[in-house]
Design an enzyme around this catalytic site. Sequence first.
Site, PDB file in Angstrom:
ATOM      1  N   GLU A 197       1.065  -0.573  -5.119  1.00  0.00           N
ATOM      2  CA  GLU A 197       0.123   0.511  -5.369  1.00  0.00           C
ATOM      3  C   GLU A 197       0.974   1.781  -5.470  1.00  0.00           C
ATOM      4  OE1 GLU A 197      -3.553   3.074  -3.491  1.00  0.00           O
ATOM      5  OE2 GLU A 197      -1.890   2.366  -2.284  1.00  0.00           O
TER       6      GLU A 197
ATOM      7  N   ASP B 168       0.824  -1.204   0.000  1.00  0.00           N
ATOM      8  CA  ASP B 168       0.000   0.000   0.000  1.00  0.00           C
ATOM      9  C   ASP B 168       0.861   1.258   0.000  1.00  0.00           C
ATOM     10  OD1 ASP B 168      -2.696   1.258   0.465  1.00  0.00           O
ATOM     11  OD2 ASP B 168      -1.682   1.967   2.262  1.00  0.00           O
TER      12      ASP B 168
END
Length: 758
Positions: free
Chosen positions: A479, A426
């Site tokens: 990401e 993330d």
Amino acid sequence: MVPPPVPRETSALTAPVPLPDEERARLLAGAHHDPHSLLGAHRVTGGVRLRVLRPYAERVTVDYDGGRVRLVPEGDGLFAAVLPLREIPDYRLRIRYGGSGETDDGEGNGAGEGTEVVTADPYSFLPALGDLDLYLISEGRHEELWRVLGARVMTHRGVTGTRFAVWAPNARGVRVTGDFCVWDGTAFPMRSLGSSGVWELFLPGVGAGAHYKFDVCGADGSHILRADPMARRTECPPATASIVEESEYEWGDARWMAERGRRPSHAAPMSVYELHPASWRPGLGYRELAEQLPVYVKEMGFTHVELMPPAEHPFGGSWGYQVTGYWAPTARLGTPDEFRALVDALHRAGIGVIIDWVPAHFPKDEWALARFDGTPCYEHPDPTRAEHPDWGTLEFDYGRHEVRNFLVANAVYWCEEFHIDGLRVDAVASMLYLDYSREEGQWSPNEFGGRDNPDAVRFLQEMNSTVYRRCPGVVTIAEESTAWDGVTRATHETGPTGIGGLGFGFKWNMGWMHDSLVYISKDPVHRVHHHGELTFSMVYAYSENYVLPISHDEVVHGKGALVSKMPGDWWQRRANHRAYLGYMWAHPGKQLLFMGQEFAQGAEWSEEEGPQWWVLDPGWPAAPDHRGVQHLVRDLNHVYRDHPALWERDTEPAGFSWMEANAAEDNVLVFARYAADGTPLLAVCNFSPVVRFDYRVGVPDDVERWEEILNTDDERYGGGGIDNPDVLKAEDTPWHGRANSLVLTLPPLATVWLGPAA
């Protein structure tokens, strides 16, 4: 059988020399670096000195071969004696507690009214951590950190108990406390293991299930109770204690684990169903999810699930993205072994498991990682580098090798201990850029004058290379929302900037997501002006290995559910939704879809309510419409898996060719995908609300007969049923730069896939 005689208890013959006032004060204050030098048994002039610290004890005696001696009270819970022995014997402590009203844990470490407990002395044991472990910890190179730090049930010198170890390099002292000592840790100060920064103590009799924390005396002398940063199990929030964990799970996924790495992930089918485990079907724990989730995902044809962060987090509203327990699956849904059972069930159903992993930041809760020993340990010492401006959290100090080791080993831990198949990392962009979300004057350049964070780059490279080396078949996914060069390039290969690749297996294609959603949200009459936003993705499609994400981020915070982004009436919104998914599944790259979007729920996702499963109930008036979209997604996945052209050459330019990229006025796209053996699949997208009869498209030259293999306008999916029912024969009419072409009927707001006819 005659029992052995009980040794006769005698009083200590010689009183020991009292502790120096300063040493005694530090010991009792939990601020001593070496309590083992003061407690336990030591040879001295005249015999063996034995000193014990047991607050609330009425008396303490020591049993050894041939003798039992009562120790002399020294006040403040200290008891001591000099035994008339030449060598330190094997001994056990017999501790008598009076009427304190406290409770005993039955393991020799508690206290209760009139209770006598017998236990080995924690201060009679040498460290249970070896020199090699300490060296690797100091160097930041211990790839199995979870085996040496935290709480580990073990047998040490023939005695079963738990070894506690924690990294707190600037602490004055650390004590372990828990339900085994009624949360008074005075009796259990830990010893410092030198320059490693590690504190350690072996507690006999403490076993799996015990609740504990560390009482850390900070550099300023203040005390605070801290959860174990390495805890492998935690209490259910809002409770914050750590729990001693010992897995008893027996895996049943040996075949999956042996076979998962046989095909490179970029050349294998990957269709990912993203879900929030706590709200997929609210009220289900890991055990119930293990029964229901694999059945649903397998029926829907997805190859993988992606679980939003499963690690423990105090605030449920963060959806797991503000982690405090990096090594423990959240207790909200069950135990670590029950989480293992969920992964195992998915594997046995042939479904891979990806988890969201959050090494970018952590919350400031005072019982967790922030200023763990009273100083910045896990966060950067420079506040401008530590504070994350967007989320009110702290960023890790990737330049500190112990912190880098904590995170690298954690990535390995999830893959090895829980058989995880992929890590979606993330917020990578927030790690890579020193000026991320910061204004001028709020950040400082790196040593080269740039805005990139070299420490974060090195960390990500090390994490990826370590995971790929140790865990065959595991894939890492970034990401990363910028145009950083080389996210999925190998770490040893440098790009134009001279920086090696980050080493990820895939990168989320945020550009494709943004551009395609902008296009599809426009009324068809305006799409002519946005046609390039659909075609632009192919300009850079092979710069990285991509995943196409329609994730939770796109269906919250006022953005609307996927079907609600579409223009038009209810029929048109569903048709656009179906056509978009058909385009997405055919586009180069792996695809990811968030739960609820597979049946076109109309509301945004709420972590409290979960997907709107009720719209599929037969009694709901629009249920056939939602079931139609659900059937389409199921068929998209199954047809996708059956046609290697859609996944085998995702990362090769030769696996794609435009047939027609410029029909902006028609709102039409036509492209071909190719399998490794050259077998083509043709995708035709009509994003206009009109039927286009006799629409000619160029086709690959080496296929004469074509047939529809999927049509998003099929009546089964809620469409109008306009199709090309017969086998289509290619004509030798040049079109779109091709020698051959087909004449098709294009249904409105639909995507049609065609393949070679048998």
